[in-house]
Write a protein that holds these residues in place. Structure first.
Motif, short mmCIF file in Angstrom:
data_model
loop_
_atom_site.label_atom_id
_atom_site.label_comp_id
_atom_site.label_asym_id
_atom_site.label_seq_id
_atom_site.Cartn_x
_atom_site.Cartn_y
_atom_site.Cartn_z
N HIS A 79 -4.65 1.17 -3.47
CA HIS A 79 -3.98 0.38 -2.22
C HIS A 79 -4.31 -0.87 -2.42
O HIS A 79 -5.20 -1.49 -3.10
CB HIS A 79 -4.57 1.05 -1.03
N THR A 102 1.00 -1.41 -0.11
CA THR A 102 -0.07 -0.08 0.14
C THR A 102 0.80 1.30 0.09
O THR A 102 0.51 2.17 -0.95
CB THR A 102 -0.92 -0.01 1.22
N ALA A 103 1.84 1.41 0.96
CA ALA A 103 2.74 2.39 0.90
C ALA A 103 3.39 2.88 -0.62
O ALA A 103 3.57 4.06 -0.73
CB ALA A 103 3.93 2.15 1.71
N ASP A 156 -8.22 4.38 -4.15
CA ASP A 156 -8.70 5.03 -2.88
C ASP A 156 -10.04 5.68 -3.12
O ASP A 156 -10.57 6.34 -4.07
CB ASP A 156 -7.55 6.05 -2.60
N ARG A 161 0.50 4.27 -3.12
CA ARG A 161 -0.40 5.45 -2.66
C ARG A 161 -0.18 6.54 -3.54
O ARG A 161 -1.36 7.04 -3.89
CB ARG A 161 0.10 5.47 -1.40
N ARG A 162 0.76 6.60 -4.07
CA ARG A 162 1.58 7.55 -4.96
C ARG A 162 0.36 7.74 -6.25
O ARG A 162 0.12 8.47 -7.13
CB ARG A 162 2.54 7.99 -5.39
#
Ligand SMILES: Cc1cc2nc3c(=O)[nH]c(=O)nc-3n(C[C@H](O)[C@H](O)[C@H](O)COP(=O)(O)OP(=O)(O)OC[C@H]3O[C@@H](n4cnc5c(N)ncnc54)[C@H](O)[C@@H]3O)c2cc1C
Ligand code: SF4
Ligand code: SF4
Lengths: 428, 475
Positions: free
Chosen positions: B125, B116-117, B212, B120-121
């Motif tokens: 996710h 997910t990290a 998201d 995210r951009r």
């Protein structure tokens, strides 16, 4: 097989420093939340080099299922950075720092630390030797020997680069800060390496505090804070030094104690725990500890006052003993925020250790270098020309890494940047 | 063993094999340390090729093994009882992220929250979010078909894995499912997900990424009785509102969290709280929020507040996700259960659990996915006290039986592993267990992959008939 019972075990190492802290081991529920926070686990990829794994080894020592002479136990405990990132990840509140110190002190009784560690600790505990060592460092730096030798391979080259990295990258003129003293009186811990190799930063600390309404005063008779000794398991020497400092700061009488080296600040804030078994000193130690503040805490409480523009691209790297031990993340950013014109760039992994970890880089050079490499890659990606961090060990470790990889970025204490900004404001 | 050791060392290097007692100690338990088993050897390949080569040597020598991700499992699934432990945590590359088609290919050792990290951009996710997501691996998630708070709306691991490359215990590498999501023939992918390491080892996973949501509202509702909170859950679900997450925590849990580093600002005098998340397009969301607040109030909530900003929201969630760990503060040892009951039975089952706890004088903390009826009673205790340990054991067994009696199941997401083996006979008939054995035999006819887990040995007639294999497995 029920999974809920276990054989009751008596402590196999009664009377040792590990036994004294072993209740903390039981707080670990083995959830693994600390794994990804641990720099040695991430680089070495073995759970024995993780907080959870090390706690398992400590438990085995206490239960007597592994002897304190076990070579594997020693290896994995030695490889711990003591950065305490596992503490700020742990939902169960395992006091890992205490467990580590207790374990190291217990193992040191069985087999002594490597000679280089013992030598350094010996020097730091003796004022004349320490003075000589720092003097030697300053001469080497002034003669540019450190600059010349900073790129040669091996430990000597790295040590020279560390020394070379203590040269401040920011120019500033001396200015007189006048204080109305409304924020109270502050005594400074001048420190060993700070006063020996970062004297400019100590002056900057006093000036910026004065400029923000504190009245600074000296605390004669102070010694090394004892952090290096405590982390290496030499708790006895750490206690001798702690008592000397408690007495010195009591005598100084200031309301607050300012520390600009986060490793030393973390140690002093824990003097109460260190002297817990000393009836004569425990209360006094707790009292002094309660007055200790990181310099950025004091500055942040006062604003701090903004200074003149200093157009620099800066990345902040959190010293472990500020972020994880003292649990302070905002104050240094507030200090940098007061430097107008400074562009603060995000630094990935800024919460991870740089591999300095006191004298770790000297006794575990390989692991330290691998941890540092990750940090240097992130710094390169950030595009910063200055890496700000508030601990001498980190300044020297990261600074050395930058020099040796040919990077043009340099290191500075956040207070140095604020001071430079004030010094510009004071220019006619 | 030393011949095997040298063959494996030739693949992964000497320092990636552990055989000494001291070093194997750290690999004796997973997230449920009440069970401890010592592997005969641990091997940690660093690449996919090394993994394939290792599994082939194991096949060649007929050696049983157990795969391990991060060892956060809560059913003893990754324990190797005197067999080889195959650690996959070093395979942690995100191989590719396909932003346009919202999918990613990852190695099994990638930690859930890192995926997910890293996405995210792109506004994406990975939706399955077990509370252990900052530690557990995608490989372990696939093996356990892990769920999490947001699986109420978005589905569990099974709904987010498109394809797997798997090495079967005999050394064959196969692809299950298809990256495009279409399935031909039998759903072998579905069979593999949740197979707890018994069908083979995941080499890579192609997973679906989720966009998201445009807007998110997180609500904290505070109740003075567990029953009232349970009624609110029923009312919300009956209304047809699909919450993204609907979590309950009782007083003991709240107090543990508030004493920890992850203190979230939960009301410490509440008997229960609900953490409710609503998400989706901004239009209409506020109406749902208003209705949910109304349902909570009608059920008797003392207070309902909406998270003020993303930081507040993150804090509320951190408390929930770290709740299990935070219970370590209360007592030295902890057992956690994982049962699913029909949602309508929640209030009754919770009352029964409390009654059992009181009767056996044990301290139970409830923190669970209320929205899908997935209960997690946790009991803190001191294992060094044999009397207390015995009471905990009896209480746990009775609680599980109560869930079964309510028409529920003995695992929602943690798997059977070792811990729940004892309940399998209660839940399934002999022919059903035989059928499970037969399915397993398709993937792992020699039963070398994670031996002794999931299906009680006595329920497999073939297994009983093949003592040599069993001896190898449990040696
Ligand atoms: C505090 C806490 C909270 C938790 N919360 C949740 C939750 O909300 N939801 C939930 O579902 N679970 C939860 N869990 C349980 C656990 O985190 C999950 O089961 C997770 O999926 C396990 O992943 P792991 O990488 O740790 O696997 P491990 O524990 O290492 O292994 C689990 C199983 O997977 C198998 N396995 C591992 N890797 C592979 C592979 N590459 N190929 C084949 N088999 C493999 C192992 O053999 C074993 O049977 C929680 C655990 C803890 C400690
Ligand atoms: S996070 Fe804390 S409780 Fe969990 S394994 Fe690490 S030290 Fe133990
Ligand atoms: S102190 Fe740092 S290196 Fe040591 S176990 Fe904790 S996180 Fe890892």
């Amino acid at each position: 097989m029920s999974g809920v019972t276990r054989a009751a075990a008596a402590c196999a190492l009664p009377g040792t420093p590990l036994a004294a802290v072993s209740a903390g081991i039981d707080a670990c529920v083995h959830c693994g939340f600390c794994l990804q926070a641990c720099p040695t686990y991430l680089t070495l990829e073995d759970e024995n080099d993780s907080p959870r794994g090390r706690i398992v080894l400590m438990r085995a020592l206490v239960e007597g299922t592994l002897p304190p002479t076990d070579a594997d136990v020693r290896t994995h405990i030695d490889r711990c950075l003591g950065c305490r990132a596992c503490e700020t990840a742990c939902p169960s509140g395992v006091p890992y720092g205490q467990l580590l110190e207790g374990t190291r002190a217990t193992l040191a009784r069985v087999s002594p630390n490597p000679w280089i560690a013992r030598f350094i600790l010996f020097v730091f505990a003796r004022r004349p030797l320490l003075w000589l060592a720092m003097m030697g460092g300053r001469v080497t730096r002034a003669l540019r020997v450190s600059a010349l030798l900073s790129r040669i391979p091996g430990r000597v080259g790295f040590a020279m680069a560390m020394l070379e990295a203590t040269r401040s990258p920011v120019q500033r003129a001396d200015y007189i800060a006048s204080s109305d003293g409304t924020r109270g009186s502050v005594a400074l811990l001048t420190g060993c390496v700070m006063e020996g190799l970062f004297a400019d930063t100590n002056r900057a600390t006093a000036r910026t505090l004065e400029a923000n309404g504190y009245r600074t005063q000296p605390a004669p008779g102070q010694r090394c804070c004892g952090a290096l000794h405590a982390h290496a398991g030499d708790l006895d020497t750490a206690r001798v030094l702690a008592r000397a400092n408690v007495a010195a700061f009591e005598r100084a009488g200031a309301e607050l104690v300012a520390v600009n080296a986060s490793g030393c600040g973390a140690m002093m804030k824990e003097y109460g725990e260190l002297l817990a078994d000393d009836p004569e000193w425990h209360e006094r130690a707790k009292q002094v500890a309660s007055r200790v503040r990181d310099v950025t805490e004091l500055l942040a409480a006062a604003g701090p006052q903004p200074g003149a523009p200093l157009p620099l691209a800066v990345a902040y790297d959190a010293p472990c003993h500020l972020l994880h031990a003292q649990r302070l993340s905002e104050p240094p950013l507030r200090v940098l925020g007061a430097v107008t014109g400074l562009e603060l760039l995000p630094l990935e992994g800024s919460e991870h250790c740089c591999g300095s970890a006191g004298i770790y880089n000297l006794i575990e050079p390989e692991t330290s270098a691998r941890v540092l490499d990750v940090k240097l890659e992130n710094i390169a990606r950030s595009g910063a020309s200055i890496v700000a961090t508030g601990n001498p060990g980190c300044l020297m470790q990261i600074g050395a890494g930058l020099l040796r990889t040919g990077s043009r970025a340099r290191v500075a204490h956040p207070v140095d940047l604020l001071d430079a900004s004030y010094s510009r404001a004071a220019l006619p | 063993m030393s011949a095997l050791r040298s063959r494996l060392a030739a693949i992964v290097g000497d320092d990636r094999i552990l055989t000494r007692t001291g070093e194997l100690r750290s690999y004796e338990a997973d997230g449920l340390p009440g069970y401890q088993k010592r592997p005969s050897l641990a091997v940690f390949p660093g690449t996919r090729d090394e993994t394939v080569a290792v599994v082939r040597v194991l096949a060649d020598t007929g050696t049983p093994y157990v795969a391990r991700g991060a060892g956060t499992g809560l059913s003893g699934g990754a324990l190797a009882d005197d067999v080889v432990l195959l650690g996959l945590h070093r395979l942690k590359r995100i191989i590719s992220i396909d932003r346009d088609n919202a999918r990613a290919v990852v190695e099994p050792g990638v930690v859930n929250s890192r995926l997910t990290a890293e996405t995210r951009r792109f506004g994406l996710h990975y939706a399955p979010d077990p509370s252990s997501q900052t530690a557990c691996t995608i490989g372990g998630n696939v093996a356990e078909n892990a769920g999490g708070p947001h699986c109420l709306k978005y589905g569990v691991t099974l709904n987010h894995v498109l394809a797997l490359t798997v090495i079967l215990p005999d050394g064959t590498v196969v692809t299950l499912g298809s990256p495009n999501g279409e399935q031909e023939g039998y759903d072998l992918l579905g069979a593999f997900i949740g197979s707890e390491g018994c069908f083979g080892v995941v080499l890579d996973a192609t997973v679906r990424l989720t966009r998201d949501p445009a807007a998110i509202r997180t609500l904290l509702a505070d109740f003075s009785s567990v029953d009232a909170a349970a009624q609110a859950v029923s009312a919300i679900i009956a209304s047809g509102i699909v919450a993204a997450a609907l979590e309950m925590m009782d007083a003991n849990t709240i107090q543990a969290v508030e004493a920890s580093i992850y203190a979230a600002g939960y009301p410490t005098d509440a008997a229960a709280i609900l953490l409710i998340e609503l998400d989706g397009p901004a239009a209409g969301l506020e109406d749902d929020v208003a209705r949910v607040i109304q349902f909570c109030r009608s059920a008797g909530a003392r207070d309902v507040r909406v998270a003020s900003d993303p930081a507040d929201r993150a804090r509320l969630w951190q408390g929930r996700k770290k709740a299990f760990g935070a219970m370590g503060r209360i007592s030295p040892h902890l057992v956690v259960q994982d049962a699913v009951v029909p949602r309508t039975k929640l209030p009754a089952v919770l009352a029964t659990i409390q009654r059992i706890a009181t009767e056996h004088r044990v301290n139970v903390c409830n923190v669970f996915h209320a929205g899908d009826g997935n209960l997690h009673p946790n009991i803190g205790y001191n294992a060094d006290d044999p009397d207390e340990a015995a009471r905990v054991h009896v209480a746990m067994t009775e609680m599980m039986q109560a869930c079964i009696d309510a028409g529920g199941s003995i695992t929602g997401e943690h798997g059977i592993g070792l811990d729940k083996l004892q309940y399998m006979d209660r839940l399934f008939t002999a022919p059903t267990l035989e059928a499970m054995c037969a399915l397993r035999a398709v993937f792992d006819p020699d039963r070398r992959s994670n031996p002794g887990k999931v299906i009680p040995i006595h329920s497999c007639s073939e297994w009983r008939a093949a003592p040599s294999v069993r001896a190898a497995a449990v040696r």
